[in-house]
Motif scaffolding. Structure first.
Motif, PDB file in Angstrom:
ATOM      1  N   GLY A  44      -4.513   9.608  -3.449  1.00  0.00           N
ATOM      2  CA  GLY A  44      -5.316   8.553  -2.850  1.00  0.00           C
ATOM      3  C   GLY A  44      -4.419   7.387  -2.493  1.00  0.00           C
ATOM      4  O   GLY A  44      -3.213   7.396  -2.754  1.00  0.00           O
ATOM      5  N   ASN A  45      -4.999   6.366  -1.870  1.00  0.00           N
ATOM      6  CA  ASN A  45      -4.246   5.172  -1.471  1.00  0.00           C
ATOM      7  C   ASN A  45      -4.317   4.107  -2.565  1.00  0.00           C
ATOM      8  O   ASN A  45      -5.394   3.831  -3.100  1.00  0.00           O
ATOM      9  N   THR A  55      -3.390   0.122  -3.610  1.00  0.00           N
ATOM     10  CA  THR A  55      -3.034  -1.233  -3.189  1.00  0.00           C
ATOM     11  C   THR A  55      -2.553  -2.004  -4.403  1.00  0.00           C
ATOM     12  O   THR A  55      -3.285  -2.165  -5.383  1.00  0.00           O
ATOM     13  N   GLU A  64      -7.943   3.906  -3.881  1.00  0.00           N
ATOM     14  CA  GLU A  64      -8.970   4.428  -2.979  1.00  0.00           C
ATOM     15  C   GLU A  64      -8.901   5.950  -2.983  1.00  0.00           C
ATOM     16  O   GLU A  64      -7.907   6.543  -2.570  1.00  0.00           O
ATOM     17  N   TYR A  65      -9.985   6.553  -3.454  1.00  0.00           N
ATOM     18  CA  TYR A  65     -10.037   8.010  -3.609  1.00  0.00           C
ATOM     19  C   TYR A  65     -11.318   8.494  -2.947  1.00  0.00           C
ATOM     20  O   TYR A  65     -12.417   8.251  -3.450  1.00  0.00           O
ATOM     21  N   ARG A  79       0.839  -1.197   0.000  1.00  0.00           N
ATOM     22  CA  ARG A  79       0.000   0.000   0.000  1.00  0.00           C
ATOM     23  C   ARG A  79       0.876   1.249   0.000  1.00  0.00           C
ATOM     24  O   ARG A  79       1.842   1.341   0.761  1.00  0.00           O
ATOM     25  N   THR A  82     -14.361   8.167  -0.877  1.00  0.00           N
ATOM     26  CA  THR A  82     -15.151   6.976  -0.519  1.00  0.00           C
ATOM     27  C   THR A  82     -15.266   5.996  -1.679  1.00  0.00           C
ATOM     28  O   THR A  82     -15.925   4.963  -1.546  1.00  0.00           O
ATOM     29  N   ASP A  83     -14.644   6.313  -2.811  1.00  0.00           N
ATOM     30  CA  ASP A  83     -14.736   5.458  -3.993  1.00  0.00           C
ATOM     31  C   ASP A  83     -13.471   4.610  -4.164  1.00  0.00           C
ATOM     32  O   ASP A  83     -12.388   4.992  -3.725  1.00  0.00           O
ATOM     33  N   ILE A  84     -13.649   3.465  -4.807  1.00  0.00           N
ATOM     34  CA  ILE A  84     -12.534   2.587  -5.141  1.00  0.00           C
ATOM     35  C   ILE A  84     -12.506   2.406  -6.651  1.00  0.00           C
ATOM     36  O   ILE A  84     -13.508   2.016  -7.264  1.00  0.00           O
ATOM     37  N   TYR A  85     -11.352   2.698  -7.249  1.00  0.00           N
ATOM     38  CA  TYR A  85     -11.192   2.637  -8.696  1.00  0.00           C
ATOM     39  C   TYR A  85     -10.200   1.523  -9.055  1.00  0.00           C
ATOM     40  O   TYR A  85      -9.035   1.593  -8.664  1.00  0.00           O
ATOM     41  N   LEU A  90      -5.917  -1.431  -6.922  1.00  0.00           N
ATOM     42  CA  LEU A  90      -7.092  -0.720  -6.420  1.00  0.00           C
ATOM     43  C   LEU A  90      -6.663   0.649  -5.904  1.00  0.00           C
ATOM     44  O   LEU A  90      -5.746   0.751  -5.083  1.00  0.00           O
ATOM     45  N   ASN A 102       0.863   5.719  -1.611  1.00  0.00           N
ATOM     46  CA  ASN A 102       0.081   6.820  -2.159  1.00  0.00           C
ATOM     47  C   ASN A 102       0.319   6.937  -3.660  1.00  0.00           C
ATOM     48  O   ASN A 102       1.402   6.632  -4.157  1.00  0.00           O
TER      49      ASN A 102
END
Length: 270
Positions: A187-188, A190, A143-144, A49, A146-149, A141, A51
């Motif tokens: 965003g984070n 993974t 994470e931005y 994980r 509350t959404d996951i792209y 994945l 940024n």
């Protein structure tokens, strides 16, 4: 004298009973804060994980001459085929410099205008040991908010650069969707690094560590808490993520081991 002896005897007995009850209560409280898990054989996918920043592709437009009319400032949005500025060329003729893409102006200097388009890429930097395990076309994945792209690795840059005192390597990803993304936001991310099969894995919360190294505690420790050394199972941690650790050690497969909270771990290590 006899009465005093009887009083001392009764008083001592009361103290012993009280201590016994306190120890029993203490042991029960500890037991209530201990759960169990098994060391099991299976597959493990190592993840990393970090940024990532949302960016676009940069387009550089060069000119050679004296600017006569600068139509925009840095951070302005321009449409495709829009005039960026006009300048007098080497023949002293008025010339228009246009953008071939829609995007934001990020630089105007040194005979060049840079426009960042809206292609939306994710850029992140990895240490060499993680970078070497990333494969192009890997599904990640992002994470931005509350959404996951979902995002796919499209390129790896083998030229390292120094950041925060270490050498890191850039990878570029394309998000599956672009709704709500904003340029230069973070965003984070993974990233799946590799999958290993037929390994021994255990809940990471079961791991303990002291000056002698990492270890697990056999389930029977709960019945003999004064002698943790008897139930110590030394292990080596091969790899781990936030929830699971891959371990090796003699006789660890299918062992039932203890999980305790951080306060109990601190007491045990003392």
């Amino acid at each position: 004298m006899k009465k005093r002896y009887v009083f001392v005897l009764i008083f001592s007995l009361v103290i012993l009973i009280t201590v016994f009850r306190l120890l029993k209560i203490g042991g029960s409280l500890i037991a209530e804060n201990v759960s169990f898990t098994y060391v099991e054989r299976g597959s493990f996918r190592q993840e990393y994980r970090t940024n990532a920043i949302i960016t676009g592709a940069n387009h550089h437009y060069y000119f050679n001459g004296l600017v006569s009319d600068c139509k925009h400032d840095i951070n302005d949005f321009v449409e495709s085929d829009e005039i960026l500025l006009t300048y007098l060329n080497s023949e002293n003729k008025k010339t228009e410099l246009k953008s071939s893409v829609s995007g934001y102006i990020t630089d105007i200097s040194g005979g060049k205008v840079t426009v960042c388009d809206l292609s939306y890429r994710l850029i992140c930097y990895l240490p060499s040991d993680k970078f070497d395990l990333v494969k192009e076309d890997s599904e990640c994945l992002f994470e931005y908010g509350t959404d996951i792209y979902p995002a796919t690795v499209v390129s790896k840059k083998d030229l390292g650069e120094r950041r925060a005192g270490q050498t890191v390597y850039q990878i570029t990803l394309v998000p599956e969707k672009r709704e709500h993304l904003k340029l230069n936001r973070q965003g984070n991310l993974t990233i799946p690094l590799e999958t290993v099969n037929n390994v021994l894995k255990v809940d990471r919360k079961a791991l303990l560590e002291d000056a002698q190294g990492c270890y697990l505690l056999d389930e029977n420790w709960i019945d003999d808490m004064d002698h943790p050394e008897k139930y110590r199972i030394s292990v080596e941690v091969i790899m781990a993520d936030e929830t699971t650790a891959v371990v090796s050690g003699a006789g660890v497969e299918n062992r039932k081991v203890c999980i305790m909270d951080d306060r109990l771990k601190a007491v045990l290590n003392d």
